[in-house]
Design an enzyme around this catalytic site. Structure first.
Site, PDB file in Angstrom:
ATOM      1  N   ASP A 195      -3.320  -5.497 -18.938  1.00 47.14           N
ATOM      2  CA  ASP A 195      -2.371  -4.427 -19.293  1.00 47.14           C
ATOM      3  C   ASP A 195      -2.562  -3.946 -20.732  1.00 47.14           C
ATOM      4  O   ASP A 195      -1.627  -3.387 -21.326  1.00 47.14           O
ATOM      5  CB  ASP A 195      -0.907  -4.869 -19.077  1.00 47.14           C
ATOM      6  CG  ASP A 195      -0.627  -5.224 -17.620  1.00 47.14           C
ATOM      7  OD1 ASP A 195      -1.221  -4.595 -16.723  1.00 47.14           O
ATOM      8  OD2 ASP A 195       0.179  -6.139 -17.382  1.00 47.14           O
ATOM      9  N   HIS A 248       1.188   0.496 -14.079  1.00 49.31           N
ATOM     10  CA  HIS A 248       1.998  -0.704 -14.346  1.00 49.31           C
ATOM     11  C   HIS A 248       3.465  -0.278 -14.426  1.00 49.31           C
ATOM     12  O   HIS A 248       3.775   0.738 -15.057  1.00 49.31           O
ATOM     13  CB  HIS A 248       1.541  -1.341 -15.664  1.00 49.31           C
ATOM     14  CG  HIS A 248       2.284  -2.598 -15.988  1.00 49.31           C
ATOM     15  ND1 HIS A 248       2.001  -3.804 -15.384  1.00 49.31           N
ATOM     16  CD2 HIS A 248       3.348  -2.829 -16.818  1.00 49.31           C
ATOM     17  CE1 HIS A 248       2.829  -4.733 -15.844  1.00 49.31           C
ATOM     18  NE2 HIS A 248       3.653  -4.162 -16.708  1.00 49.31           N
ATOM     19  N   GLU A 252       6.479   6.253 -10.360  1.00 49.35           N
ATOM     20  CA  GLU A 252       5.062   5.889 -10.271  1.00 49.35           C
ATOM     21  C   GLU A 252       4.335   6.829  -9.310  1.00 49.35           C
ATOM     22  O   GLU A 252       3.210   7.250  -9.562  1.00 49.35           O
ATOM     23  CB  GLU A 252       4.902   4.462  -9.745  1.00 49.35           C
ATOM     24  CG  GLU A 252       5.307   3.386 -10.718  1.00 49.35           C
ATOM     25  CD  GLU A 252       5.091   2.006 -10.121  1.00 49.35           C
ATOM     26  OE1 GLU A 252       4.102   1.786  -9.431  1.00 49.35           O
ATOM     27  OE2 GLU A 252       5.952   1.144 -10.352  1.00 49.35           O
ATOM     28  N   GLY A 296       0.787  -1.235   0.000  1.00 51.24           N
ATOM     29  CA  GLY A 296       0.000   0.000   0.000  1.00 51.24           C
ATOM     30  C   GLY A 296       0.814   1.278   0.000  1.00 51.24           C
ATOM     31  O   GLY A 296       0.310   2.324   0.389  1.00 51.24           O
ATOM     32  N   ASN A 346      -5.065   1.894 -14.131  1.00 49.79           N
ATOM     33  CA  ASN A 346      -4.064   1.064 -13.446  1.00 49.79           C
ATOM     34  C   ASN A 346      -2.695   1.691 -13.655  1.00 49.79           C
ATOM     35  O   ASN A 346      -2.456   2.350 -14.672  1.00 49.79           O
ATOM     36  CB  ASN A 346      -4.084  -0.347 -14.048  1.00 49.79           C
ATOM     37  CG  ASN A 346      -3.076  -1.269 -13.387  1.00 49.79           C
ATOM     38  OD1 ASN A 346      -2.941  -1.281 -12.159  1.00 49.79           O
ATOM     39  ND2 ASN A 346      -2.355  -2.044 -14.177  1.00 49.79           N
TER      40      ASN A 346
END
Ligand code: GRF
Length: 186
Positions: free
Chosen positions: A142, A101, A171, A16, A99
């Site tokens: 993906d 990735h 990210e 997390g 998302n």
């Protein structure tokens, strides 16, 4: 817009750290995390509880879909969620699930490409550039359309772990910024 801050849900199954970044930046990026969904007991649950965010631990997609509606969720963010999203959810929530990735998709995506395996594949391929991708979620793993990417140079002495650490830094910059942009443009 029905609320001053857009309601988002974060789905997370792991440590997390990405969820924590999203919690820390929620007001400044124009969203409120109204729900955290996990499919197994994990530290993400505790992080959500500490931040007083409602949680749902479930693997029942009808229940999850219901909770998203109950909490008036406008955007779902997958942040290390290790489960396949069923096709009917992808269709129902089309262009409302994103998302992050840890590769420059379409490279190094698909089945088995998660966690450290991704940077192992980057090094095995001899890539000189790595990075991360925010994309819409579709039924193809993906495979949904790409929204934003950030690049990281691969260094000569990189291990999967050292490369992964630098990609994760990117990210955590890219994801909140991209959510803010999606919200502004909606
Ligand atoms: C991130 O690195 C992301 O690339 C992937 O899962 C990881 C989440 O890790 N989708 P954490 O649980 O947020 O630490």
């Amino acid at each position: 817009m029905p609320y001053p801050l857009s309601h988002i849900a974060v789905f997370a199954s792991g440590t997390g750290t990405t969820l924590q970044t999203l919690i820390d930046q929620q007001t400044q990026c124009g969203y409120r995390i109204a729900l955290v969904v996990t499919n197994r007991p994990c530290p993400s649950l505790q992080r959500a509880e500490q931040a007083d965010i409602p949680t749902l631990l479930s693997t029942d997609w009808t229940d999850i879909d219901h909770a998203l509606q109950q909490h008036h969720i406008q955007l779902v963010v997958l942040a290390g969620f290790l489960a396949i999203i069923p096709e009917w959810i992808c269709t129902k929530w089309d262009k409302r699930i994103i998302n992050i990735h840890p590769s420059l998709l379409p490279k190094h995506g698909g089945k088995g490409m998660y966690g450290i395996h991704v940077q192992e594949a980057v090094l095995a391929a001899g890539d000189t550039v790595a990075g991360c991708t925010v994309h819409y979620v579709s039924a193809a793993i993906d495979g949904g359309s790409i929204i934003a990417q950030a690049q990281v140079e691969v260094l000569p002495n990189d291990t999967p772990e050292s490369l992964s650490a630098r990609v994760q830094q990117q990210e955590k910059r890219l994801l909140p910024r991209t959510i803010a942009e999606i919200i502004q443009n909606s």
